[in-house]
Design a protein around this motif. Structure first.
Motif, short mmCIF file in Angstrom:
data_model
loop_
_atom_site.label_atom_id
_atom_site.label_comp_id
_atom_site.label_asym_id
_atom_site.label_seq_id
_atom_site.Cartn_x
_atom_site.Cartn_y
_atom_site.Cartn_z
N TRP A 46 1.20 12.86 0.69
CA TRP A 46 0.23 12.15 1.50
C TRP A 46 0.76 10.76 1.85
N ASN A 47 0.28 10.21 2.94
CA ASN A 47 0.69 8.88 3.39
C ASN A 47 -0.27 7.83 2.83
N PRO A 48 0.24 6.91 2.01
CA PRO A 48 -0.64 5.89 1.45
C PRO A 48 -1.01 4.82 2.49
N ALA A 49 -2.21 4.32 2.38
CA ALA A 49 -2.67 3.22 3.21
C ALA A 49 -3.56 2.33 2.35
N ILE A 50 -3.59 1.05 2.70
CA ILE A 50 -4.36 0.08 1.94
C ILE A 50 -5.36 -0.57 2.89
N GLU A 51 -6.60 -0.71 2.44
CA GLU A 51 -7.64 -1.36 3.21
C GLU A 51 -8.35 -2.39 2.33
N HIS A 52 -9.02 -3.34 2.98
CA HIS A 52 -9.76 -4.36 2.23
C HIS A 52 -10.98 -4.79 3.02
N THR A 53 -11.97 -5.33 2.32
CA THR A 53 -13.15 -5.87 2.98
C THR A 53 -13.87 -6.83 2.05
N GLU A 54 -14.72 -7.66 2.64
CA GLU A 54 -15.55 -8.55 1.86
C GLU A 54 -16.58 -7.73 1.11
N PRO A 55 -16.94 -8.14 -0.12
CA PRO A 55 -17.92 -7.36 -0.89
C PRO A 55 -19.24 -7.12 -0.16
#
Length: 120
Positions: A46-55
């Motif tokens: 699988w292709n890894p991806a990273i995401e982020h967001t404010e709580p």
């Protein structure tokens, strides 16, 4: 007979109680457990991806993508380094790791790898 299933009192009014995916009902993963999950994603191809967001926006469908997905990346240390870079650049944000299954055209894995402190 009483049910043995535990209720988790997650409420929109209490940001600290919100659950963010299946793994969030478990204790936070250790560094070694996160490494094992990355090894699993890599082993599956699988292709890894990273995401982020404010709580405060964590329950939204939209999270910010950290760079592009890491197409074809098999170096676990490189993936861990990108997670750390994302955390350093976005210290007040939650960070999650996704494993995209390009055969099924879906997410094969999705887990929170860093929970930012909730400010009251």
């Amino acid at each position: 007979m009483t049910s043995a299933v535990q209720d988790y009192p997650s409420r929109l009014s209490d940001p600290a109680s919100r659950k963010l995916g299946t793994f969030s009902y478990l204790p936070p993963m250790t560094a070694e457990q996160i490494r094992k999950q990355i090894e699993y994603i890599v082993a599956k191809g699988w292709n890894p991806a990273i995401e982020h967001t404010e709580p405060k926006f964590a329950s939204s469908n939209y999270w910010y993508m950290w760079k592009l997905p890491m197409f074809g990346e098999t170096d676990v240390n490189a993936i861990l380094a990108e997670i750390e870079a994302c955390k350093a650049a976005n210290p007040g944000n939650h960070v999650r790791l996704i494993g995209y299954d390009n055969i099924r055209q879906s997410q094969g894995a999705n887990m929170l790898v860093h929970r930012a402190p909730i400010k009251a």
